[in-house]
Scaffold this motif. Structure first.
Motif, PDB file in Angstrom:
ATOM      1  N   LEU A 279       0.823  -1.211   0.000  1.00 51.24           N
ATOM      2  CA  LEU A 279       0.000   0.000   0.000  1.00 51.24           C
ATOM      3  C   LEU A 279       0.862   1.268   0.000  1.00 51.24           C
ATOM      4  O   LEU A 279       0.514   2.266  -0.634  1.00 51.24           O
ATOM      5  CB  LEU A 279      -0.955  -0.007   1.192  1.00 51.24           C
ATOM      6  N   LYS A 282       1.969   1.722  -3.467  1.00 52.54           N
ATOM      7  CA  LYS A 282       0.869   2.207  -4.301  1.00 52.54           C
ATOM      8  C   LYS A 282       0.617   3.697  -4.084  1.00 52.54           C
ATOM      9  O   LYS A 282       0.398   4.447  -5.025  1.00 52.54           O
ATOM     10  CB  LYS A 282      -0.413   1.447  -3.899  1.00 52.54           C
TER      11      LYS A 282
ATOM     12  N   GLU B  11     -13.788 -11.530   0.948  1.00 55.79           N
ATOM     13  CA  GLU B  11     -12.604 -11.242   1.772  1.00 55.79           C
ATOM     14  C   GLU B  11     -12.968 -10.617   3.118  1.00 55.79           C
ATOM     15  O   GLU B  11     -12.234 -10.776   4.080  1.00 55.79           O
ATOM     16  CB  GLU B  11     -11.560 -10.402   1.018  1.00 55.79           C
ATOM     17  N   ASP B  12     -14.118  -9.933   3.180  1.00 60.23           N
ATOM     18  CA  ASP B  12     -14.564  -9.400   4.477  1.00 60.23           C
ATOM     19  C   ASP B  12     -14.806 -10.533   5.468  1.00 60.23           C
ATOM     20  O   ASP B  12     -14.466 -10.417   6.645  1.00 60.23           O
ATOM     21  CB  ASP B  12     -15.877  -8.612   4.323  1.00 60.23           C
ATOM     22  N   MET B  15     -11.508 -12.055   6.479  1.00 62.42           N
ATOM     23  CA  MET B  15     -10.738 -11.188   7.365  1.00 62.42           C
ATOM     24  C   MET B  15     -11.371 -11.037   8.744  1.00 62.42           C
ATOM     25  O   MET B  15     -10.722 -10.583   9.675  1.00 62.42           O
ATOM     26  CB  MET B  15     -10.513  -9.829   6.715  1.00 62.42           C
ATOM     27  N   ARG B  47      -0.869 -16.744  -1.853  1.00 67.94           N
ATOM     28  CA  ARG B  47      -1.901 -15.953  -1.181  1.00 67.94           C
ATOM     29  C   ARG B  47      -1.862 -14.535  -1.741  1.00 67.94           C
ATOM     30  O   ARG B  47      -0.797 -13.923  -1.809  1.00 67.94           O
ATOM     31  CB  ARG B  47      -1.630 -15.936   0.322  1.00 67.94           C
ATOM     32  N   VAL B  49      -2.711 -10.491  -1.661  1.00 70.10           N
ATOM     33  CA  VAL B  49      -2.984  -9.389  -0.734  1.00 70.10           C
ATOM     34  C   VAL B  49      -4.424  -8.913  -1.003  1.00 70.10           C
ATOM     35  O   VAL B  49      -4.890  -8.977  -2.140  1.00 70.10           O
ATOM     36  CB  VAL B  49      -1.943  -8.266  -0.962  1.00 70.10           C
ATOM     37  N   PRO B  50      -5.175  -8.464   0.031  1.00 70.61           N
ATOM     38  CA  PRO B  50      -6.564  -8.013  -0.195  1.00 70.61           C
ATOM     39  C   PRO B  50      -6.704  -7.031  -1.363  1.00 70.61           C
ATOM     40  O   PRO B  50      -5.739  -6.332  -1.697  1.00 70.61           O
ATOM     41  CB  PRO B  50      -6.924  -7.327   1.125  1.00 70.61           C
ATOM     42  N   THR B  51      -7.901  -6.993  -1.926  1.00 71.13           N
ATOM     43  CA  THR B  51      -8.110  -6.236  -3.171  1.00 71.13           C
ATOM     44  C   THR B  51      -7.831  -4.745  -3.042  1.00 71.13           C
ATOM     45  O   THR B  51      -7.592  -4.082  -4.045  1.00 71.13           O
ATOM     46  CB  THR B  51      -9.559  -6.398  -3.675  1.00 71.13           C
ATOM     47  N   THR B  52      -7.832  -4.208  -1.804  1.00 76.84           N
ATOM     48  CA  THR B  52      -7.479  -2.795  -1.655  1.00 76.84           C
ATOM     49  C   THR B  52      -6.021  -2.557  -2.064  1.00 76.84           C
ATOM     50  O   THR B  52      -5.631  -1.429  -2.333  1.00 76.84           O
ATOM     51  CB  THR B  52      -7.665  -2.330  -0.193  1.00 76.84           C
ATOM     52  N   GLY B  53      -5.234  -3.604  -2.136  1.00 75.40           N
ATOM     53  CA  GLY B  53      -3.840  -3.473  -2.565  1.00 75.40           C
ATOM     54  C   GLY B  53      -3.679  -3.613  -4.071  1.00 75.40           C
ATOM     55  O   GLY B  53      -2.562  -3.557  -4.583  1.00 75.40           O
ATOM     56  N   ALA B  54      -4.796  -3.797  -4.791  1.00 75.05           N
ATOM     57  CA  ALA B  54      -4.719  -4.078  -6.231  1.00 75.05           C
ATOM     58  C   ALA B  54      -4.583  -2.807  -7.064  1.00 75.05           C
ATOM     59  O   ALA B  54      -5.054  -1.738  -6.684  1.00 75.05           O
ATOM     60  CB  ALA B  54      -5.966  -4.844  -6.664  1.00 75.05           C
TER      61      ALA B  54
END
Lengths: 421, 128
Positions: A279, A282, B11-12, B15, B47, B49-54
């Motif tokens: 992050l 990014k 993913e929620d 998590m 694995r 990383v969660p989609t917020t890292g995409a």
């Protein structure tokens, strides 16, 4: 996972969106909460029978709104509600209607819901308590125990905070770009408050209140999903992940604080570090530096060092200088002193710290850092005085124990060494 | 033949699992994998990383647009995948069923062809 656990997770996940929309309909926090509660009760009854709806948030908004409207009508006309079975038997027709609900506002709905908790007149702890109640849906009892106060006191605090918020009259129209940016900044700050409440507890004997940290991370993730191109929100989430990754190593088996240099880095949570570093990376691409991004970048440099000696203190010092420019604060300067100690030695660091004495005289860490620097310089008596002052300001037993440990070392170190190491 | 087992879940939900739940799931999967490891059928487990890292790159006209966020907003997300070497589809299905036993996630099995091996050093391949 069994039915009930699944429903609970879904209700928690859908809560901000559903509450945000219900607040927009009713423009009244209490009514929105009642409507949401009612919708949840019906969900627990009907979902196990009819199966989960395709869009749980839309379902809750629709059912909650109707239930509240019914109760308004009932209050005004005193007519009986339809039998419970009739309402509970929500077929696909209703689900289809729920799908058609206008959800184009949901980003701003959730943001508004979070923003009303950030009223500048509310002290930090009340903002946090209100957000945990309204946005996260924690019970008053849960919040009270996180803050180590009794339930009744917390209930009163939240009621007062709600009244304050209601009087503030946050506008319900869609915000403009500037307004939205202001709201985002306030909400980010409030989420970081929740995190810090968990990370460095301001009282009580539990130094780390893990669930508050996790909740803050969950809210930041939600915010980033709503505003995926905001580098400061990426920075906030990264910062919290990178700090929280160290939690398993921060307190030893006896409940003592373990400083960064002495932590067992193999205990750090690799998943959180990977995500945090990604992050930061990014966010940097946007070339719009902000306080969270810079702090996250500092945390990233610690996370990247597999041994304390590998830490890039030079870069950390530069980042702290940048942070001071963005957000001048004596506490940031105090933190920078540690980087200066590592790169330029204790004398330079002490020079940076001394002028802060007046503004930080009631701050535990100030006296702790100052004591440690004086100790490095061999000024033991002054170090002892500073450590004593720090102990008197410690907020948790772990903080006090940590300083006592420093004093013990001061005493052992000053004795002539029996053996040379 | 090589197969990828793609793991999808909300993913929620994943998590929100407690550490204990997470570890129980991983321990169960490890037990099932053990047999495949012993028979030389187990490739890497990846694995995401969660989609917020995409980050997503799209073409718009002549321009390459770099966008924050995942390619598509979906209810369930691709969270990771396994690579296995199996005799046939039945064997993968049997393995995948045992792997996901008791879990509410969805697995998609896709036959895979290694196009080029790449040059990543061994330690990158096994890093958790």
């Amino acid at each position: 996972m069994n039915d009930l656990a699944w429903i609970e997770t879904t209700l928690t996940g859908a809560r901000p969106q559903a509450m945000g929309a219900l607040l927009r309909y009713f423009r009244d926090l209490d009514r929105a909460e009642e409507a949401f509660q009612e919708a949840c009760l019906r969900a627990i009854k009907t979902w196990p029978v009819n199966g989960p709806p395709r869009d749980p948030a839309a379902w809750l908004i629709f059912v909650g709104r109707n239930a509240a409207l019914d109760s308004v009508r009932r209050d005004s006309r005193n007519t009986a509600l339809p039998a419970d079975e009739a309402i509970s038997d929500l077929g696909d027709a209703e689900a289809d209607m729920a799908e058609r609900l206008d959800d184009s506002h949901y980003r701003d709905d959730i943001l508004r819901l979070m923003f009303i908790c950030c009223h500048p007149d509310l002290p930090a702890t009340q903002q946090v308590a209100l957000a945990l109640r309204i946005v996260s849906g924690l019970s008053v009892r849960e919040i009270a125990s996180a803050f180590l106060v009794n339930e009744k006191a917390m209930e009163q605090r939240i009621t007062r905070a709600k009244r304050r918020v209601t009087e503030a009259n946050v506008p319900f129209g869609a915000p403009g770009a500037v307004e939205r940016a202001e709201r985002l900044a306030a909400v980010a700050a409030m989420i970081y408050l929740i995190f810090n409440e968990g990370y460095s507890a301001s009282g009580g004997d539990m130094h780390v209140r893990e669930p508050l940290c996790s909740e803050a991370i969950r809210l930041a993730r939600l915010l980033l999903r709503l505003f995926p191109a905001e580098p400061e929100v990426m920075g906030l989430l990264a910062l919290m992940l990178l700090q929280h990754a160290r939690t398993p190593a921060r307190i030893d088996g006896d409940g003592n604080i373990v400083l960064l240099d002495e932590q067992n880095r193999s205990l750090w949570n690799r998943d959180m570090i990977t995500e945090g570093l990604a992050l930061v990376d990014k966010a940097m691409r946007h070339r719009k530096p902000g306080a969270y991004q810079v702090q996250a970048a500092i945390a990233a440099l610690h996370a990247r060092a597999s041994k304390p000696e590998e830490t890039d203190w030079q870069e950390i010092n530069l980042l702290y200088q940048m942070l001071e420019r963005l957000q001048p604060s004596p506490i940031i300067r105090l933190n920078r002193a540690v980087a200066v100690l590592k790169t330029q030695g204790p004398e330079a660091a002490l020079l940076l710290v001394e002028p802060l004495a007046e503004r930080l005289s009631n701050y535990f860490y100030f006296h702790g850092v100052r004591g440690a620097l004086l100790k490095e310089l061999g000024r033991e008596r002054e170090a002892r005085t500073a450590f004593d002052k720090a102990i008197s300001l410690a907020r948790t037993p772990a903080e006090a124990a940590h300083i006592r440990h420093q004093i013990d070392r001061l005493i052992t170190d000053s004795k002539p060494k029996a053996k040379s190491a | 033949m090589l197969y990828a087992i793609l793991c999808y879940h909300d993913e929620d939900v994943v998590m929100s699992w407690s550490k204990a739940e997470d570890e129980a799931v991983l321990a169960k999967r490890k037990r099932v994998q053990k047999e495949f490891v012993e028979h030389g059928k187990m490739g890497p487990a990846i694995r995401l990383v969660p989609t917020t890292g995409a980050t997503t790159i799209r073409t718009s006209g002549n321009e390459q647009l770099v966008l924050d966020g995942p390619f598509a907003e979906t209810k369930e997300q691709l969270l990771g995948f396994y690579l296995v070497d199996c005799e046939n589809l039945d064997e993968v299905i049997d393995f995948a069923k045992r792997l996901k036993e008791g879990e509410s996630c969805t697995f998609e099995i896709r036959p895979v062809q290694i196009f080029e091996e790449g040059v990543l050093p061994g330690e990158v391949k096994v890093a958790s």
